[in-house]
Design a protein around this motif. Structure first.
Motif, PDB file in Angstrom:
ATOM      1  N   THR A  86     103.102  12.644 -48.022  1.00 25.09           N
ATOM      2  CA  THR A  86     102.203  11.951 -48.945  1.00 25.09           C
ATOM      3  C   THR A  86     101.634  12.952 -49.941  1.00 25.09           C
ATOM      4  O   THR A  86     101.817  14.169 -49.820  1.00 25.09           O
ATOM      5  CB  THR A  86     101.046  11.261 -48.189  1.00 25.09           C
ATOM      6  OG1 THR A  86     100.146  12.280 -47.695  1.00 25.09           O
ATOM      7  CG2 THR A  86     101.565  10.440 -47.022  1.00 25.09           C
TER       8      THR A  86
ATOM      9  N   ASP B 125      94.436   7.239 -47.541  1.00 20.19           N
ATOM     10  CA  ASP B 125      95.725   7.938 -47.483  1.00 20.19           C
ATOM     11  C   ASP B 125      96.560   7.690 -48.730  1.00 20.19           C
ATOM     12  O   ASP B 125      97.325   8.554 -49.175  1.00 20.19           O
ATOM     13  CB  ASP B 125      96.519   7.497 -46.253  1.00 20.19           C
ATOM     14  CG  ASP B 125      95.911   8.016 -44.954  1.00 20.19           C
ATOM     15  OD1 ASP B 125      95.005   8.869 -45.020  1.00 20.19           O
ATOM     16  OD2 ASP B 125      96.359   7.569 -43.869  1.00 20.19           O
TER      17      ASP B 125
ATOM     18  N   LEU C  51     100.131  12.407 -42.715  1.00 24.15           N
ATOM     19  CA  LEU C  51     100.048  12.688 -44.139  1.00 24.15           C
ATOM     20  C   LEU C  51     101.245  13.468 -44.662  1.00 24.15           C
ATOM     21  O   LEU C  51     101.349  13.710 -45.877  1.00 24.15           O
ATOM     22  CB  LEU C  51      98.758  13.460 -44.437  1.00 24.15           C
ATOM     23  CG  LEU C  51      97.447  12.713 -44.137  1.00 24.15           C
ATOM     24  CD1 LEU C  51      96.252  13.603 -44.413  1.00 24.15           C
ATOM     25  CD2 LEU C  51      97.352  11.426 -44.942  1.00 24.15           C
TER      26      LEU C  51
ATOM     27  N   TYR D  72      88.311  12.584 -43.736  1.00 18.51           N
ATOM     28  CA  TYR D  72      89.319  13.360 -43.006  1.00 18.51           C
ATOM     29  C   TYR D  72      88.672  14.377 -42.072  1.00 18.51           C
ATOM     30  O   TYR D  72      89.151  14.596 -40.958  1.00 18.51           O
ATOM     31  CB  TYR D  72      90.247  14.075 -43.997  1.00 18.51           C
ATOM     32  CG  TYR D  72      91.207  13.158 -44.708  1.00 18.51           C
ATOM     33  CD1 TYR D  72      92.035  12.292 -44.005  1.00 18.51           C
ATOM     34  CD2 TYR D  72      91.301  13.162 -46.095  1.00 18.51           C
ATOM     35  CE1 TYR D  72      92.932  11.450 -44.659  1.00 18.51           C
ATOM     36  CE2 TYR D  72      92.188  12.336 -46.770  1.00 18.51           C
ATOM     37  CZ  TYR D  72      92.999  11.473 -46.033  1.00 18.51           C
ATOM     38  OH  TYR D  72      93.888  10.646 -46.689  1.00 18.51           O
TER      39      TYR D  72
END
Length: 908
Positions: free
Chosen positions: A575, A673, A572, A692
């Protein structure tokens, strides 16, 4: 030795004399004034307690002005006087219950009975087992030197808050009137002239011994000189005797003063106790009184550090109940705490029977043996213990004897039992109580009040602590008539088709007081809901799976609430999820989207003719999901993602007849995501964060979420019916179905998680997927209420529970993972308005709600399948069924009304 007795008695006399001074809420000047106007007849009448006055209230004694109308209840006749069935409790059981003390609950119950009978006190003989309930707090010298026949006990109020008891000794009129010349002139010469303390402190120990010699049959002069009261079964005869004694001047009239003023005090105290406003019936009070004896009267005679059981998950349990036909109440209660295989036999097995039982119980770690033992002959008893000795060479054996215990005298010294519990009765309630003691639902409190043999002698009894949920009648903790409103609300909801059925559970002060199943699994009414059935608990999964896992990581230093997602999931980095904090995600203020319908992304668009949904019915949109919601009949799902048969990559089973390609899991992960994140997030409920959380927990502990929570929480808690994928261990008949899904799975969802996202994760989601029963969930919630402890195991640290269940931000009602009451009570919220600010819980889409209130020591569980037959049925929500039930629960609690009254006083 007598010298030391004198020192001890003198000390206690002084202490009690100080404590008794002006203790009672009466006008002592009035007592002195009344005494000064009393005639000899009045004084004689005053010092006599007649059995006539004890049996029935409001009977006046003859010929005098002293009022004997204060009603006294003979405590040994309590059941007859109250008009309830006599439970025939043994004296030894009652004494065993009260021997260790801590009898305040029973005394308070007796006060409640007095209130309802409008009587003013009790009488009991010293031979009564109930005599152990009342102890003299203001003892005087006669309490040390004279053996009383009985006592009177009169409640009175202290500071308008609670009751205490005035207790006085009574004596039968003795044959001997005068004390011996030696005692009178050498020992009692100066008694009336000085205080008791000064008097007894000045005695030579030889004189003290002379007084002690009078203990069993003291003369009248001795009784009256020390303030004794006369008990009589024949008032007329004893009155004449006393009148003759004083008429002939055998004793001076002044000797009556102490006894007479004691009875004037008794008369003044009559009616001065608090009239409890409890709403229980007299029958309920008496049932509660009896059950209290049964709970306290069980005696744990032997305990080699095994009771209460601390391990209910890693060991195999079996029970054998001898003397019953079929599965007993004792065995049924055991099953509420652990998995246990049960065996029973009406008679003592012969050699073939023994071999059969040994074969069947081979491989068990603990074997609990219940014996209904009073009806066995001596020969049968010896045979029984020979049989028990041979049951198992490896298992730990626990013996529970239902009966008087006399047969335990034949138990050989080298017996194999790690623990022996004596329950004096074999009835249903006593069997259930015994099972609860073994598992810590009830503490062992009894002390043996007789000698069985040299090993099990008077005073034997191991004490234990309460470590698990117990079971009590509703009226013991709440107003049962108010709790019955729950039934009315539920039946109305079922009639209006808000849900086909449900389970409702209430636990108060660590005891389940209400646990009922209503209705049916489905509207076709083929199967009733039982209390052991499992429901899809939907988002309640969050606080019984994901959140405790996070709390465990927090305790172990493997996670900080300020940690970012990218710390655990490096993919991640870079992001829009990179900087999201764990805490923000758990309070639903991370800016994540509410949810993503991944199954709709798998619609085969090449075959779709038009939109997926329409608000109007047509030949093309002919699949009705709800009013104004119709589905396109051309909707099909991509065959490279879903198939009706498994095999190869299609090994993710999402329903009975539907399998998913495991490669689609990556698409789900990528979809989350790449989803949007609000730059200035406010509160928005979202499931996505829990996808998550699942991944973080599994990565940290290197096992699947369902395995981790099962091994770490559910199984050690004894919550064996709490699990993901219930069909792996249970039959469909044990599981309540949810929706008849016409939109995607196109079948009745039964035993599989309803939530589409969780189903596509193999039925194991961080946000949904757990199935459970109300009783199982109560164990988990009670662990939270106990600050992370249950069954003697500390699962989560108390400070962690406190932090996660507290509000984090002023503009967000949520705790960390847990829901909380709305701060503005004019708004609709997840709980009723009566819930305290410290309370917490969670609701679920399928029609579930669980709530814990530390202020009231309360647990509430509501489970339903309101989404059957379709998820658009919102009657349960629009009619506030769950919170209306919760409100009724609060209104049934005496503590709630006490708080309401306190708040009113503060506002005045």
């Amino acid at each position: 030795m007598t010298k030391y007795i004198l020192i001890l008695i003198s000390t206690f006399t002084f202490i009690f004399h100080l404590n008794a001074l002006n203790k009672y809420p009466v006008n002592y000047n009035k007592i002195d004034s009344v005494y000064s106007t009393m005639s000899l007849d009045d004084k004689i009448n005053a010092i006599i307690i007649s059995s006539n006055n004890i049996w029935t209230a409001n009977i006046n004694s003859p010929a005098t002005n002293f009022d004997h109308s204060c009603g006294l209840v003979n405590i040994d006749q309590l059941y007859d006087i109250c008009g309830v069935e006599n439970p025939m409790l043994s004296d030894v059981m009652i004494r065993s219950a009260y021997l260790a003390g801590n009898n305040e609950e029973s005394v308070n119950l007796l006060t409640d009975v007095l209130n309802k009978k409008k009587e003013n006190g009790f009488f009991f003989s010293m031979k009564s087992p109930y005599s152990l309930l009342f102890h003299l707090d203001d003892q005087s010298s006669n309490d040390f030197f004279l053996e009383p026949y009985g006592r009177i006990a009169i409640p009175y109020k202290i500071d308008d808050v609670k009751n205490d008891y005035y207790i006085a000794n009574t004596y039968k009129l003795p044959k001997q009137v005068l004390v011996s010349h030696e005692i009178k002139f050498n020992v009692l010469k100066n008694y009336a002239a000085v205080s008791e303390y000064d008097y007894f402190s000045s005695l030579h120990w030889h004189d003290l011994q002379r007084i002690l010699d009078q203990y069993e049959e003291p003369p009248l002069e001795f009784i009256l000189s020390l303030g004794g009261i006369i008990y009589t079964d024949d008032y007329s005869e004893d009155y004449k005797k006393l009148k003759r004694i004083f008429g002939k001047k055998m004793l001076p009239e002044s000797i009556l003063e102490k006894s007479c003023k004691k009875m004037l005090l008794y008369q003044e105290l009559c009616g001065k106790h608090l009239y409890d406003a409890n709403k229980r019936s007299l029958e309920e009070d008496m049932d509660l009184f009896v059950n209290n004896i049964r709970r306290k009267g069980c005696v744990l005679l032997e305990n080699k550090d095994i009771i209460p059981f601390d391990n209910v998950s890693d060991e195999k349990y079996a029970s054998i109940h001898i003397g019953v036909d079929g599965k007993s109440s004792f065995q049924k209660m055991i099953s509420k705490y652990t998995k246990c295989d049960h065996f029973s036999t009406e008679n003592i097995p012969d050699e073939d029977g023994l071999l059969n039982i040994r074969r069947e119980t081979e491989g068990y770690d603990k074997i609990i043996v219940g014996v209904n033992g009073d009806w066995f002959t001596e020969e049968e008893t010896n045979k029984l213990y020979s049989f028990l000795h041979q049951i198992s060479e490896k298992a730990e054996l626990i013996l529970v004897h239902f009966g008087s215990g006399n047969r335990l005298a034949a138990l050989p010294k080298g017996h194999p039992f790690k623990a022996i519990l004596l329950s004096f009765e074999a009835g249903k309630q006593s069997q259930e109580i015994a099972a609860q003691i073994l598992f810590g639902g009830i503490p062992a409190q009894g002390m043996l009040a007789k000698n069985i043999n040299s090993h099990f002698d008077f005073g034997t009894g191991f004490l234990t602590n309460k470590i698990r949920l117990g079971y009590r009648a509703a009226y013991e903790k709440a107003y049962s008539d108010t709790l019955r409103i729950i039934d009315q609300i539920v039946y109305k909801a079922i009639r209006e088709r808000a849900t086909p059925g449900c389970q409702v559970l209430v636990a108060k002060d660590g005891d389940i007081i209400y646990n009922k199943a209503f209705g049916y699994h489905t509207y076709d009414k083929k199967q009733h809901v039982s209390v052991g059935d499992m429901y899809d608990i939907a988002s309640v999964t969050k606080i019984v799976s994901s959140v405790p896992s996070v709390m465990k990581m927090y305790d172990e230093g493997k996670l900080k609430l300020e940690d970012s997602l990218s710390y655990f999931l490096p993919r991640l980095i870079g992001t829009n999820k990179q900087g999201i904090k764990i805490q923000d995600m758990l309070i639903h203020q991370a800016g994540l989207e509410a949810w993503i319908p991944f199954y709709l992304r798998a619609v085969d668009k090449d075959r779709l003719k038009g939109d997926i949904y329409s608000k109007r019915y047509s030949s093309q949109y002919n699949i009705k999901l709800d009013t104004w919601v119709y589905m396109n009949r051309s909707v099909r799902y991509r065959s490279d993602i879903f198939r009706h048969s498994g095999g190869g990559k299609f090994n993710v089973k999402v329903a009975d007849k539907l399998y998913m390609n495991n490669e689609y899991l990556d698409s789900i992960k990528m979809g989350i995501d790449t989803s949007k994140v609000d730059e200035n997030p406010g509160y928005r409920y979202s499931d996505l964060g829990y996808y998550y959380i699942k991944e973080i927990v599994e990565k940290t502990y290197k096992e699947s979420l369902d395995q981790y929570v099962g091994e770490t929480f559910y199984q050690p808690l004894g919550a064996f019916k709490t699990l993901y994928k219930p069909l792996s261990k249970y039959d469909k008949n044990d599981i309540v179905p949810t929706e008849n899904d016409k939109a995607w799975r196109r079948e009745l969802v039964h035993g599989y998680v309803h939530d589409p996202g969780a189903a596509m994760l193999g039925c194991v989601g961080g946000h949904a997927g757990v199935f459970s029963s109300a009783e199982d969930l109560a164990k988990i919630l009670q662990m939270y209420l106990n600050k992370g402890t249950y069954g003697g195991i500390q699962y989560i640290k108390p400070e962690t529970i406190e932090r996660f269940t507290s509000t984090v931000r002023e503009d967000n009602r949520r705790g960390i993972g847990f829901d909380k009451p709305v701060q503005d009570k004019t708004l609709s919220g997840p709980s009723c308005n009566e819930a305290s600010d410290s309370s917490f819980g969670h609701s679920g889409f399928t029609g579930t709600l669980v709530w814990v209130d530390p202020e009231y020591n309360l647990v509430y569980v509501f489970l339903s399948n309101r989404i059957h037959p379709n998820q658009y049925n919102k009657r349960l929500i629009t009619t506030d069924v769950r919170t209306n039930i919760q409100s009724a629960i609060y209104h049934s609690l005496p503590e709630y009304w006490e708080k309401v009254n306190e708040d009113k006083k503060k506002g005045e």
